[in-house]
Design an enzyme around this catalytic site. Structure first.
Site, PDB file in Angstrom:
ATOM      1  N   ASP A 145       0.794  -1.244   0.000  1.00  0.00           N
ATOM      2  CA  ASP A 145       0.000   0.000   0.000  1.00  0.00           C
ATOM      3  C   ASP A 145       0.822   1.287   0.000  1.00  0.00           C
ATOM      4  OD1 ASP A 145      -2.167  -1.667   0.112  1.00  0.00           O
ATOM      5  OD2 ASP A 145      -2.720  -1.198   2.163  1.00  0.00           O
ATOM      6  N   HIS A 198      -4.224  -3.078  -6.106  1.00  0.00           N
ATOM      7  CA  HIS A 198      -5.141  -4.008  -6.764  1.00  0.00           C
ATOM      8  C   HIS A 198      -5.922  -3.247  -7.825  1.00  0.00           C
ATOM      9  CE1 HIS A 198      -8.491  -2.344  -4.343  1.00  0.00           C
ATOM     10  NE2 HIS A 198      -7.614  -2.339  -3.343  1.00  0.00           N
ATOM     11  N   TRP A 256      -8.127  -0.246  -7.177  1.00  0.00           N
ATOM     12  CA  TRP A 256      -7.455   0.951  -6.657  1.00  0.00           C
ATOM     13  C   TRP A 256      -6.737   1.697  -7.780  1.00  0.00           C
ATOM     14  CZ3 TRP A 256      -3.966   0.681  -1.644  1.00  0.00           C
ATOM     15  CH2 TRP A 256      -3.436   1.965  -1.356  1.00  0.00           C
ATOM     16  N   ASP A 262      -8.452  -7.710   9.750  1.00  0.00           N
ATOM     17  CA  ASP A 262      -7.994  -6.536   9.005  1.00  0.00           C
ATOM     18  C   ASP A 262      -7.937  -5.303   9.886  1.00  0.00           C
ATOM     19  OD1 ASP A 262      -7.804  -7.866   6.549  1.00  0.00           O
ATOM     20  OD2 ASP A 262      -9.937  -7.581   6.157  1.00  0.00           O
TER      21      ASP A 262
END
Length: 627
Positions: free
Chosen positions: A342, A390, A393, A564
């Site tokens: 990220d 991904h 995104w 998460d």
């Protein structure tokens, strides 16, 4: 030893030339025939002692199959290179993707030549190329093999065909109405490689035994024992699969509060899991940049840019990792490093967030990643994979190329440049399907492309396979070698079973309304692609090496069952905050998830902590099903 043609000997003899012409002719013919038969016998004898080939169909389904080949050097001299040839008995058979060899096919004739790492084969040694293939009509096994022009002895075997339909291959357009093939539910099945342990190979996952984290496996089996029954039995089977080890704080590397096994402890365990000469591959996640997770809160890290974070990242985090990995006792391991999920994607899309802006202006992300790549690439048995987020995104044109440019410039700024990375990974800890089997992005529904539906919002890519293929091509165009490989995290993108959003579709919708068609056809059951926290998904494809051309592996980076993020604020000393996207009662923003409910599973613990309720859901909704 030089063997001369007797005909030449006869013609060159003064004494024999004095014979009558007819007698000389008869003698010449007889001698020539004897020489020819003798020479052919010597060739046959050579071949019989030169090689042995075993061809096994390891898996078969309608229209496709997998095959493993063992090529043994049965001679007395080593080979410095090898070329295997055989012919498919049926015209409908073909090789679609191979490993541990370079495959070419002309008609029914197949040639397999050695790669750069397995050309040398000692006497009594062997190599193990393998491939996935296609067939129509029938799939008989080849019966004749040759190596370097010498006919080999051989054996062949084929399993009973299964009834599973074919799986769409990453990068290709799936046929509308087909259903993906269930991936085998046994442990990771990978082709066998023969390079010297510690040698840097093209694909670290191929031919390797995959490390199983004993701590995660223990959590799984403990939960399975408490659940019992059919679900408990399914949960137990999941414990045999490989998952990544997250180094999400300095203590995970060097030891500290709450850490049950350090990096060295995992590496020691990986060494102990080795059997014979087969290498073990262990995947670690490098994840502790200053201002980490700058656009979210659930996984905020311990280091900050404002508090000397970059220097601490280098000396207290990366340096200890490199020092541990470079120890000689770990030299036979293959260590795949997933570098800072990220991070760089946040610099493409989230500079409006103050922490992201600070990470960008200070150079903390770029310089930190470059430092990590330099240190890790210097260790020959470490393989670096850069995170590319991904498709949901970075799939839009406005994000795609800027991401390629930023990642390329970052990598080219390292000492080894583009050679400092072995590939890229997408879908890390996310839920995007590998393929959408019942539609494609540009498929027209009543004159409108699928990608223009509300769910996709004109994104060019509706699944990870097409996104990764496009990303790989873009990076190669940007100067990366064509050998780079892609990884997809399939730990939670199966979307089988059912959940609050409904059951997995089994065929394409017949609706002519675009949004209805997409909502009824997509296997991604989320109401919005922006929902990322503790979703009602399912375990996806099992960890698998070389699933398609250009793809090194499907991997489980996010261990199924690890949260998460917390569904409410929880005090902790891990630097992890409360993100409302993990609260099932929260409506996100229009930008984050279209203002929809987050669809998160309730009662979730801190990010990275065991979340049994979520694990049970993932197992129940696994696709292919766990049986």
């Amino acid at each position: 030893m030089t063997i001369m043609n007797p005909k030449r000997i006869l013609q060159g003899s003064t004494r024999l030339r004095s014979l009558p012409a007819r007698a000389f002719l008869v003698l010449t013919v007889v001698a020539s025939l004897a020489w020819s038969l003798g020479f052919q016998f010597m060739q046959s004898a050579h071949a019989a002692s030169y090689c042995q080939v075993s061809y096994t169909v390891t898996n078969q389904w309608p229209g496709g199959f997998g095959a493993s080949i063992t090529v043994q050097n049965t001679g007395t001299a080593a080979w410095t290179s090898w070329s295997l040839t055989f012919a498919f008995p049926a015209s409908g058979q073909s090789v679609t993707q191979g490993w541990n060899g370079t495959f070419t096919q002309s008609g029914q004739n197949v040639t397999v030549t050695n790669t750069s790492y397995n050309g040398n084969v000692a006497a009594n040694g062997s190599v193990n190329p393998g491939f996935n293939g296609a067939w129509s009509g029938s799939n008989p096994v080849p019966t004749s093999f040759s190596v370097n022009g010498n006919v080999c002895g051989g054996t062949s075997a084929t399993p009973t065909p299964t009834t599973a339909p074919n799986t769409p291959t990453p990068g290709t357009t799936p046929t509308v109405g087909t259903t993906p093939t269930p991936t085998p539910t046994t442990g990771p099945v990978t082709p066998t490689a023969t390079p010297t342990p510690g040698t840097h190979v093209d694909n670290p996952f191929a031919g390797a035994k995959w490390y199983v984290n004993p701590d995660w496996a223990s959590e799984v089996t403990t939960a399975a024992s408490s659940v019992g029954g059919t679900l408990g039995a399914q949960m137990t089977k999941v414990a045999s699969y490989s998952t990544a080890v997250w180094l999400d704080r300095i203590a995970a590397v060097t030891g500290g509060s709450g850490v049950t096994r350090t990096l060295a402890g995992h590496l020691d365990a990986a060494v102990s899991q080795a059997t014979g000469s087969q290498p073990v591959v262990i995947t670690i996640v490098i994840y502790d940049l200053p201002n980490r997770d700058c656009a979210a809160l659930a996984s905020n890290g311990e280091l900050t840019v404002a508090n000397n974070g970059l220097a601490n990242y280098k000396t207290e985090y990366i340096d200890p990792i490199a020092n541990i990995l470079s120890q000689s006792k770990y030299s036979n391991l293959r260590i795949a490093a997933i570098v800072e999920p990220d991070s760089l994607p946040n610099l493409v899309t989230n500079l409006s967030m103050s922490k992201c802006s600070e990470a960008n202006s200070s150079g903390a992300y770029v310089q930190g990643i470059q430092y990590a790549l330099n240190k890790l690439h210097a260790i020959s048995n470490v393989y670096n994979y850069i995170d590319i987020a991904h498709s949901g995104w970075l799939g839009w044109d406005s994000n795609f190329q800027p991401a390629v440019n930023l990642i390329t410039s970052t990598v080219k700024g390292t000492t080894a440049g583009v050679n400092s990375v072995d590939g890229f990974i997408s879908n890390t800890a996310n839920y995007t399907p590998t393929t959408e089997p019942f539609m494609t992005a540009n498929q027209q529904i009543n004159g409108q492309p699928v990608r223009s539906a509300n769910f996709y919002q004109w994104n060019q890519y509706i699944d990870e396979a097409s996104y990764d293929t496009a990303m790989r091509n873009a990076f190669i165009t940007a100067g990366f070698p064509s050998s780079i490989g892609m990884l997809i995290d399939t730990s939670r993108n199966g979307w089988g079973g059912s959940g609050p959003q409904g059951s997995r579709p089994t065929a394409a919708s017949t609706s002519t309304d675009l949004n209805t068609f997409v909502n009824q056809s997509k296997i991604d059951r989320r109401v919005h692609r922006g929902n990322w926290c503790n979703q009602y998904g399912g375990i996806g494809a099992r960890p698998t090496a070389s699933p398609a051309a250009g793809f090194d592996a499907y991997v489980w980076i996010k261990p199924p069952g690890e949260s998460d993020g917390a569904s409410q604020a929880i005090s902790n000393d891990e630097g992890k905050g409360f993100d409302q996207m993990c609260d099932p009662t929260y409506h996100g923003s229009q930008q984050a998830n279209g203002g929809n409910l987050t669809e998160a599973i309730p009662n979730a613990p801190l990010a990275g902590h065991w979340f049994e309720a979520a694990f049970e859901i993932l197992v129940q909704n696994a696709y292919p099903a766990i049986s």
